[in-house]
Design an enzyme around this catalytic site. Sequence first.
Site, mmCIF file in Angstrom:
data_model
loop_
_atom_site.group_PDB
_atom_site.id
_atom_site.type_symbol
_atom_site.label_atom_id
_atom_site.label_comp_id
_atom_site.label_asym_id
_atom_site.label_seq_id
_atom_site.Cartn_x
_atom_site.Cartn_y
_atom_site.Cartn_z
ATOM 1 N N GLU A 293 25.598 28.848 65.871
ATOM 2 C CA GLU A 293 24.906 28.284 67.052
ATOM 3 C C GLU A 293 25.661 27.016 67.423
ATOM 4 O O GLU A 293 25.526 25.997 66.746
ATOM 5 C CB GLU A 293 23.454 27.927 66.701
ATOM 6 C CG GLU A 293 22.566 29.108 66.418
ATOM 7 C CD GLU A 293 22.052 29.771 67.681
ATOM 8 O OE1 GLU A 293 22.495 29.390 68.784
ATOM 9 O OE2 GLU A 293 21.228 30.675 67.564
ATOM 10 N N CYS B 201 21.549 20.774 72.584
ATOM 11 C CA CYS B 201 22.557 21.809 72.841
ATOM 12 C C CYS B 201 22.217 22.616 74.089
ATOM 13 O O CYS B 201 23.095 23.083 74.792
ATOM 14 C CB CYS B 201 22.678 22.734 71.637
ATOM 15 S SG CYS B 201 21.115 23.477 71.181
HETATM 16 P P1 NAD Z 1 29.039 18.974 63.579
HETATM 17 O O1 NAD Z 1 29.633 20.297 63.846
HETATM 18 O O2 NAD Z 1 29.928 17.801 63.507
HETATM 19 O O3 NAD Z 1 28.243 19.007 62.181
HETATM 20 C C1 NAD Z 1 27.242 19.944 61.924
HETATM 21 C C2 NAD Z 1 27.094 20.118 60.418
HETATM 22 O O4 NAD Z 1 28.287 20.695 59.879
HETATM 23 C C3 NAD Z 1 26.870 18.827 59.653
HETATM 24 O O5 NAD Z 1 25.908 19.061 58.659
HETATM 25 C C4 NAD Z 1 28.239 18.552 59.034
HETATM 26 O O6 NAD Z 1 28.190 17.799 57.844
HETATM 27 C C5 NAD Z 1 28.713 19.966 58.742
HETATM 28 N N1 NAD Z 1 30.163 20.129 58.614
HETATM 29 C C6 NAD Z 1 31.149 19.355 59.118
HETATM 30 N N2 NAD Z 1 32.365 19.885 58.788
HETATM 31 C C7 NAD Z 1 32.117 21.013 58.080
HETATM 32 C C8 NAD Z 1 32.962 22.008 57.488
HETATM 33 N N3 NAD Z 1 34.293 21.945 57.568
HETATM 34 N N4 NAD Z 1 32.389 23.036 56.844
HETATM 35 C C9 NAD Z 1 31.034 23.147 56.780
HETATM 36 N N5 NAD Z 1 30.184 22.227 57.313
HETATM 37 C C10 NAD Z 1 30.730 21.173 57.968
HETATM 38 O O7 NAD Z 1 27.889 18.788 64.682
HETATM 39 P P2 NAD Z 1 26.960 17.541 64.934
HETATM 40 O O8 NAD Z 1 27.802 16.439 65.485
HETATM 41 O O9 NAD Z 1 26.144 17.278 63.732
HETATM 42 O O10 NAD Z 1 25.983 18.116 66.085
HETATM 43 C C11 NAD Z 1 26.332 18.164 67.438
HETATM 44 C C12 NAD Z 1 26.787 19.535 67.853
HETATM 45 O O11 NAD Z 1 25.831 20.510 67.468
HETATM 46 C C13 NAD Z 1 26.920 19.691 69.345
HETATM 47 O O12 NAD Z 1 28.105 20.387 69.673
HETATM 48 C C14 NAD Z 1 25.706 20.522 69.739
HETATM 49 O O13 NAD Z 1 25.842 21.237 70.931
HETATM 50 C C15 NAD Z 1 25.585 21.410 68.550
HETATM 51 N N6 NAD Z 1 24.230 21.984 68.468
HETATM 52 C C16 NAD Z 1 24.050 23.311 68.744
HETATM 53 C C17 NAD Z 1 22.772 23.875 68.714
HETATM 54 C C18 NAD Z 1 22.526 25.344 69.032
HETATM 55 O O14 NAD Z 1 21.456 25.858 68.717
HETATM 56 N N7 NAD Z 1 23.448 26.049 69.655
HETATM 57 C C19 NAD Z 1 21.686 23.073 68.381
HETATM 58 C C20 NAD Z 1 21.911 21.737 68.112
HETATM 59 C C21 NAD Z 1 23.183 21.189 68.151
#
Ligand code: NAD
Length: 494
Positions: A233, A267
């Site tokens: 997502e 999002c």
């Molecule tokens: P992010 O991708 O930076 O981090 C999300 C999670 O992934 C965190 O827990 C982080 O620690 C972890 N992570 C980071 N690198 C990783 C790796 N290499 N392997 C596994 N896990 C890893 O996102 P964010 O800054 O926390 O959130 C913002 C983003 O989330 C925006 O792009 C937003 O659109 C998206 N989002 C999407 C939805 C949806 O339902 N489509 C909902 C909410 C947020």
Amino acid sequence: MSPAELSPRNPLTGEVAGTVLVTEPTDVADVVGRSHRVFASWGSMTRAERKPYLRAFAKHVLHSMDRITDVVRSETGKDRGDVLAEVNATLTALDFFTRKAEDLLSPKRGTSWPYVITKGWTEYHPLGVAGVISPWNYPFYLPTLSAIQALSAGCTVVIKPSELTPLSGQLIEDLALESGIPKGVVQVIHGDGATGAALVEADTDIIAFTGSPAVGRKIATVAAPMLKPTLLELGGKDAQIVLEDAKIKDAARAAINFGVFNAGQMCVGIERVYVVAEVYADFMAEVTKAAGKVTAATGDKRDIGPLISPPQIDIIEDHLKDAISKGATVVAGGSRIETEHGIYFEPTLLENVDHTMKVMCEETFGPLVPVMRVADEAEALTLANDSTYGLHGSVWTKDRKRGARVASKMKTGSIAVNDHVVNFVYPSIKLGGIGDSGLNGQLGEEGIKAFTIHRSITSARFSPTTKVLGAWLPRKRSPRYWKRLAYLLFGWRR
Ligand code: NAD
């Protein structure tokens, strides 16, 4: 050496909200191993046996609303009402999957026509250990949403919440335990991307990830060689299409509401608006009025809270600067408000925008609402579909049939007619993006089934179909027989 800690701060006050220990990446495999051991009993329960546990969990969440609100607020600075809305969305999903898991996962019969002497069906068995990795913007709802689908499918879960909001994630494990869910069925681990990456690499059976497209791609790259399923997502660039027969006041208020709600850190927020020329002036008058009524302020009376992730300000200001340099006009807002502790951004309305600007093409994740005039429905659709993202979108028209027709031409995973983001109170249908917005998705029948092995079974009614057909060796049937059989069974189609 003492273990590393995460101590999130309240963006409103700067106070440390609490502390959790980091799970070192080298320890993640042990946590997953424990989850597998617990899966042996949780996964072998019938759905009817699991249901009371899930119901007790849902009830405990309901009665813990204030506690959840305090924890989420303590590390996000969100308004109380916003968090309670998040808890309501969580309860909607908990209620749906707890009630419906049995129905949704009951065996599905196939049709054996024309070989009617065999019956067949598909059963849905839990996959095993689900790794759930979540972001900071809805820190209680998003991990719980993935977890409840996994749990009601019979999986055990290991959740890795965002490093910015670990306390909200930890609360899920605490509430699960307190409600009577057996120890180890829900485990929470803490840390940054390295801990998340270790969860993907460990012996998890599926990864449900919510976050940015960049990290989603990394996870898909690691999971693919292991043939590990992933639910991704990711980000969004939702378009709102306002047609000439829309209720302009509603559409304008929605543009502001879903553009700046949660400071735009959503999002499925409205990130760009296309308004048909005929009603453009009326829309701009209404949307300007609506923007003026929404406040980003540091006191108690505010609609927009601080940015949860401070580096987000750089993206918001970069998109704004880029748009202005290419000819955009700021109609309202446009500035950051910096306090001793938090950074806020004013609800910002832009016009004279086009697709050369980042604000129309890249995810801003901030309270910017760019509005573009379009000639007609066709141009609105072309521009709305001119995006690498495809998460959600909305169409505004008084003609609901027209709304449905336009919606079905939008290249996104979900679309609302005369509303936005309603999927969160509509858990029976799928929510999932395409393109840079993700893969597979969650919610609905597809959401819960994603956490299962689809096991198809056929059973010969009296004699093996393959034997009756004459497919067994030594070969007795001539090529002519197979041709005649094909004509006999399917000839009517000619
Ligand atoms: P992010 O991708 O930076 O981090 C999300 C999670 O992934 C965190 O827990 C982080 O620690 C972890 N992570 C980071 N690198 C990783 C790796 N290499 N392997 C596994 N896990 C890893 O996102 P964010 O800054 O926390 O959130 C913002 C983003 O989330 C925006 O792009 C937003 O659109 C998206 N989002 C999407 C939805 C949806 O339902 N489509 C909902 C909410 C947020």
